[in-house]
Design an enzyme around this catalytic site. Structure first.
Site, mmCIF file in Angstrom:
data_model
loop_
_atom_site.group_PDB
_atom_site.id
_atom_site.type_symbol
_atom_site.label_atom_id
_atom_site.label_comp_id
_atom_site.label_asym_id
_atom_site.label_seq_id
_atom_site.Cartn_x
_atom_site.Cartn_y
_atom_site.Cartn_z
ATOM 1 N N HIS A 1 -3.533 2.198 9.051
ATOM 2 C CA HIS A 1 -3.068 2.197 10.439
ATOM 3 C C HIS A 1 -2.195 3.424 10.723
ATOM 4 O O HIS A 1 -1.540 3.948 9.816
ATOM 5 C CB HIS A 1 -2.244 0.946 10.721
ATOM 6 C CG HIS A 1 -2.998 -0.330 10.563
ATOM 7 N ND1 HIS A 1 -4.364 -0.418 10.659
ATOM 8 C CD2 HIS A 1 -2.563 -1.606 10.332
ATOM 9 C CE1 HIS A 1 -4.745 -1.679 10.490
ATOM 10 N NE2 HIS A 1 -3.673 -2.409 10.280
ATOM 11 N N SER B 1 -5.933 1.856 -2.123
ATOM 12 C CA SER B 1 -5.204 2.187 -0.894
ATOM 13 C C SER B 1 -4.167 3.287 -1.054
ATOM 14 O O SER B 1 -3.642 3.792 -0.063
ATOM 15 C CB SER B 1 -4.526 0.930 -0.333
ATOM 16 O OG SER B 1 -3.527 0.454 -1.215
ATOM 17 N N ASP C 1 3.038 -7.686 -0.271
ATOM 18 C CA ASP C 1 1.911 -7.617 0.658
ATOM 19 C C ASP C 1 0.712 -8.273 -0.023
ATOM 20 O O ASP C 1 0.043 -7.656 -0.846
ATOM 21 C CB ASP C 1 1.607 -6.162 1.010
ATOM 22 C CG ASP C 1 0.539 -6.031 2.087
ATOM 23 O OD1 ASP C 1 -0.161 -7.018 2.367
ATOM 24 O OD2 ASP C 1 0.396 -4.924 2.651
ATOM 25 N N SER D 1 1.487 -0.017 -5.450
ATOM 26 C CA SER D 1 0.548 -0.339 -4.380
ATOM 27 C C SER D 1 0.012 -1.746 -4.594
ATOM 28 O O SER D 1 0.007 -2.272 -5.707
ATOM 29 C CB SER D 1 -0.607 0.658 -4.347
ATOM 30 O OG SER D 1 -1.388 0.462 -3.181
ATOM 31 N N GLN E 1 10.045 -5.404 8.269
ATOM 32 C CA GLN E 1 10.294 -5.530 6.834
ATOM 33 C C GLN E 1 11.731 -5.142 6.483
ATOM 34 O O GLN E 1 12.399 -5.816 5.681
ATOM 35 C CB GLN E 1 9.317 -4.649 6.042
ATOM 36 C CG GLN E 1 7.967 -5.266 5.764
ATOM 37 C CD GLN E 1 8.016 -6.370 4.713
ATOM 38 O OE1 GLN E 1 9.069 -6.752 4.234
ATOM 39 N NE2 GLN E 1 6.847 -6.896 4.375
ATOM 40 N N ASN F 1 4.818 -11.419 8.535
ATOM 41 C CA ASN F 1 3.510 -11.348 9.193
ATOM 42 C C ASN F 1 3.517 -11.985 10.574
ATOM 43 O O ASN F 1 2.864 -11.489 11.488
ATOM 44 C CB ASN F 1 2.456 -12.042 8.325
ATOM 45 C CG ASN F 1 1.079 -12.001 8.957
ATOM 46 O OD1 ASN F 1 0.439 -10.959 8.989
ATOM 47 N ND2 ASN F 1 0.620 -13.136 9.475
ATOM 48 N N ASP G 1 0.282 -4.581 14.015
ATOM 49 C CA ASP G 1 -0.432 -4.196 12.799
ATOM 50 C C ASP G 1 -1.827 -4.816 12.785
ATOM 51 O O ASP G 1 -2.848 -4.122 12.743
ATOM 52 C CB ASP G 1 0.395 -4.664 11.597
ATOM 53 C CG ASP G 1 -0.192 -4.282 10.252
ATOM 54 O OD1 ASP G 1 -1.421 -4.243 10.123
ATOM 55 O OD2 ASP G 1 0.583 -4.065 9.324
ATOM 56 N N ASN G 2 -1.887 -6.130 12.866
ATOM 57 C CA ASN G 2 -3.162 -6.823 12.691
ATOM 58 C C ASN G 2 -4.141 -6.535 13.821
ATOM 59 O O ASN G 2 -5.337 -6.351 13.584
ATOM 60 C CB ASN G 2 -2.930 -8.333 12.590
ATOM 61 C CG ASN G 2 -2.061 -8.712 11.402
ATOM 62 O OD1 ASN G 2 -1.516 -7.862 10.724
ATOM 63 N ND2 ASN G 2 -1.930 -9.997 11.159
ATOM 64 N N HIS H 1 0.818 -1.218 0.000
ATOM 65 C CA HIS H 1 0.000 0.000 0.000
ATOM 66 C C HIS H 1 0.852 1.268 0.000
ATOM 67 O O HIS H 1 1.652 1.481 0.902
ATOM 68 C CB HIS H 1 -0.915 0.016 1.224
ATOM 69 C CG HIS H 1 -1.709 -1.236 1.408
ATOM 70 N ND1 HIS H 1 -2.784 -1.542 0.622
ATOM 71 C CD2 HIS H 1 -1.564 -2.270 2.276
ATOM 72 C CE1 HIS H 1 -3.295 -2.712 0.995
ATOM 73 N NE2 HIS H 1 -2.572 -3.166 1.995
ATOM 74 N N CYS I 1 -5.828 -2.523 13.537
ATOM 75 C CA CYS I 1 -7.254 -2.620 13.190
ATOM 76 C C CYS I 1 -8.133 -2.036 14.282
ATOM 77 O O CYS I 1 -9.199 -1.486 13.997
ATOM 78 C CB CYS I 1 -7.627 -4.081 12.917
ATOM 79 S SG CYS I 1 -6.846 -4.748 11.436
ATOM 80 N N GLU J 1 4.339 -9.495 3.850
ATOM 81 C CA GLU J 1 3.758 -8.672 4.907
ATOM 82 C C GLU J 1 2.521 -9.266 5.559
ATOM 83 O O GLU J 1 2.276 -9.020 6.740
ATOM 84 C CB GLU J 1 3.409 -7.297 4.302
ATOM 85 C CG GLU J 1 2.662 -6.339 5.207
ATOM 86 C CD GLU J 1 3.561 -5.620 6.200
ATOM 87 O OE1 GLU J 1 3.029 -4.831 7.010
ATOM 88 O OE2 GLU J 1 4.784 -5.837 6.168
ATOM 89 N N LYS K 1 4.730 -7.635 14.399
ATOM 90 C CA LYS K 1 3.887 -7.317 13.252
ATOM 91 C C LYS K 1 2.467 -7.774 13.511
ATOM 92 O O LYS K 1 1.531 -6.978 13.502
ATOM 93 C CB LYS K 1 4.436 -7.967 11.975
ATOM 94 C CG LYS K 1 3.803 -7.405 10.692
ATOM 95 C CD LYS K 1 2.422 -7.969 10.386
ATOM 96 C CE LYS K 1 1.824 -7.398 9.118
ATOM 97 N NZ LYS K 1 0.459 -7.892 8.866
ATOM 98 N N SER L 1 5.719 -2.828 12.078
ATOM 99 C CA SER L 1 5.658 -3.693 10.901
ATOM 100 C C SER L 1 6.819 -3.438 9.961
ATOM 101 O O SER L 1 7.487 -4.373 9.484
ATOM 102 C CB SER L 1 4.345 -3.464 10.137
ATOM 103 O OG SER L 1 3.249 -3.974 10.842
ATOM 104 N N HIS M 1 -7.529 -9.134 3.442
ATOM 105 C CA HIS M 1 -6.672 -8.598 2.395
ATOM 106 C C HIS M 1 -7.370 -8.459 1.047
ATOM 107 O O HIS M 1 -7.195 -7.458 0.355
ATOM 108 C CB HIS M 1 -5.421 -9.450 2.222
ATOM 109 C CG HIS M 1 -4.463 -8.854 1.230
ATOM 110 N ND1 HIS M 1 -3.626 -7.814 1.571
ATOM 111 C CD2 HIS M 1 -4.244 -9.098 -0.075
ATOM 112 C CE1 HIS M 1 -2.913 -7.460 0.506
ATOM 113 N NE2 HIS M 1 -3.266 -8.221 -0.505
#
Length: 521
Positions: free
Chosen positions: A442, A111, A169, A106, A454, A257, A266-267, A83, A271, A232, A262, A450, A378
């Site tokens: 996010h 996104s 990703d 992207s 990476q 991930n 992130d998740n 993204h 969210c 990702e 991460k 995250s 996703h």
């Protein structure tokens, strides 16, 4: 700038090629980048936000300070399919700060933040008139054909080479390379008519045009130059693991991930922040007291449920996994089915499973009037958008744009709307990631965790890829803990230090790692 990937093309021959489908864009053209808006005002806006985001991304700041002088990514050609947001711009400029040659696309048609793309192309020392940054091929609202055109452009370097490393990703860049190799190995020309859906047909059309223009041995030498990929997201990791099980993975992969810093940050925490942000920006609907269904209770589902509950919504969950279902129960959520939610007249439906066909067109035909439907997994097939489109072609539903990425789907043959009229549902981001389609994703501090992972994964692959074979690995625990340490000062945290006796008593090194690999946080 010649993006021709063929090392055997005769000097002085044309660099243009036929346009790809209805994009108006040559598949092998001369575009150095393609973004929506490279005006000075847009570049300045993006640069200011990049500067603000960097301050909120201490992990990436720390890696720049630690590794910048050594240039450990010098010689690496990194293609990113992720993204194109402000936070991703900070990641891109971190990779270039460490020496990499980067190109970007992207991984979602909705996104991209256009000011982020513009500022990244201009670069920290360039301008709109004289860009000196990274080639980016992304804009918000791409068609699927444009999206896959962009993906190929980001894979092709001007000197005829491809990437040595990939940041992926969802696995689209990895998928395109693998499919290209497989068709060549079979000696088969891709046939778009055999596509399983619209997007698959577009991918096959791209591969067919590549074969027509570049012959039957384009992808195999291209893939041989890729040393590894860092992935990702959950769905992309599943794709990679499937390939290892089938023996078809072409290069090493690092599963970013499943780093704790991460998946939990992130998740889950990401969210928790961004789901309601997106729903409220899109609809301005009050969520307090509303009945909301979250399909899936993995880390994304947990964060989504917390997001809605923090607004005092009444949240129920669907699950197939008994462990996740039990966790939902212990968190105070009812565990029900989609059919239960339809019967009970739920107001909001959120998919977060990573699977397909979670909310079908038939389900939506039974929802209460103006129910909100969105996805934070996703891909776009958790919600049956293809089924809705088929109904639209048959005159069974009408699609009405309220504003970009917010649509009313008005059914024509139902009677449980106001006063016995047909009902509607409100679908956000056309079934794609709602937090990036209808909001800005996010926050920077979450994405710092995250993207620090990476960057560490890219550093690891640059140094060690050949030693890993064609496998999928996770970053070691000490690096996961390093990522966490790099962010603690932002919260004013003060870690307790073990004494030597304490460390010996529990059998861990004095400075960590403090948990076994099997520990589940």
């Amino acid at each position: 700038m010649n993006l021709d990937p063929s090392s055997s093309r005769a000097a002085g021959s044309p660099t243009t090629s036929p346009v790809f489908l209805d994009t108006g864009l040559p598949l092998f053209g001369n575009a150095g980048f393609k973004v929506r808006d490279l005006t000075p005002a847009t570049v300045a806006f993006g640069r200011k936000e990049l500067d603000l985001a960097l301050w909120e991304m201490p992990g990436l700041q720390a890696l720049r300070e630690e590794f910048g002088a050594a240039q450990p990514l010098a010689g690496a050609r990194i293609m990113g399919s992720l993204h194109m947001t402000i936070q991703t711009g900070v990641l891109i400029e971190t990779l270039t700060h460490l020496g990499a040659d980067v190109r970007w696309v992207s991984c979602n048609i909705f996104s991209t933040q256009d000011h982020a793309a513009a500022a990244t192309v201009a670069g920290p020392r360039g301008t709109a008139q004289k860009p000196e940054g990274v080639p980016v091929f992304a804009w918000k609202g791409e068609t699927l054909a444009e999206y896959w055109w962009c993906t190929l452009q980001a894979l092709l370097w001007p000197d005829g080479t491809g990437p040595t490393l990939i940041v992926d990703d969802g696995g689209d860049a990895t998928l395109l390379i693998h499919l290209g190799v497989e068709f060549e190995q079979r000696g088969e020309t891709p046939d778009p008519k055999k596509g399983e859906n619209e997007e698959h047909s577009i991918i096959l059309a791209l591969l067919a045009q590549v074969r027509a223009e570049r012959g039957a041995n384009f992808w195999r030498p291209f893939a041989a130059g890729v040393r590894g990929v860092s992935e990702e997201t959950t769905t992309g990791v599943h794709r990679l693991i499937q390939r290892t099980e089938q023996g078809t993975l072409l290069f090493p992969a690092i599963n970013v991930n499943d780093s704790v810093t991460k998946s939990k940050f992130d998740n889950l925490y990401g969210c928790r922040h961004s789901l309601v942000d997106a729903i409220m920006r899109a609809t301005d609907v009050l969520l307090s007291g509303k009945k909301c269904l979250v399909a899936g209770y993995g880390d994304v589902g947990k964060g989504s449920a917390q997001s809605l509950r923090n607004q005092q919504a009444r949240v129920a969950v669907t699950e197939v996994d008994p462990i996740c279902a039990l966790q939902a129960c212990m968190s105070g959520h009812d565990v029900i089915t989609v059919e239960d939610a339809l019967n009970q007249g739920f107001d909001v439906y959120v998919t977060a499973t990573g699977n397909k066909d979670i909310l079908t067109a038939r389900h939506m035909s039974q929802m209460k009037h103006n129910a909100i439907v969105c996805n934070i997994g996703h891909f776009d097939n958790e919600i049956d958008m293809a089924g809705l489109e088929e109904m639209r072609r048959n005159g069974e539903v009408e699609k009405i744009e309220i504003k970009p990425q917010v649509h009313e789907w008005r059914f024509t043959k139902t009677s449980h709307g106001p006063n016995g009229a047909p009902h509607s549902v409100i679908v956000l981001a056309e079934g794609r990631l709602v937090n990036l389609g209808c909001a800005t994703g996010h926050p920077s501090l979450v994405m710092s965790a995250s993207f620090t992972n990476q960057t560490l994964a890219q550093l690891d692959l640059q140094q060690n890829a050949e030693a890993y074979g064609k496998s999928v690995r996770v970053l070691p625990k000490h690096l996961d803990e390093k990522v966490a340490r790099l962010h603690l000062h932002k919260f004013g945290a003060n870690l307790t230090a073990l004494s030597g006796d304490q460390a010996a008593y529990i059998g861990v090194p004095l400075d960590g790692p403090f948990k076994a690999d099997a520990y589940r946080y």
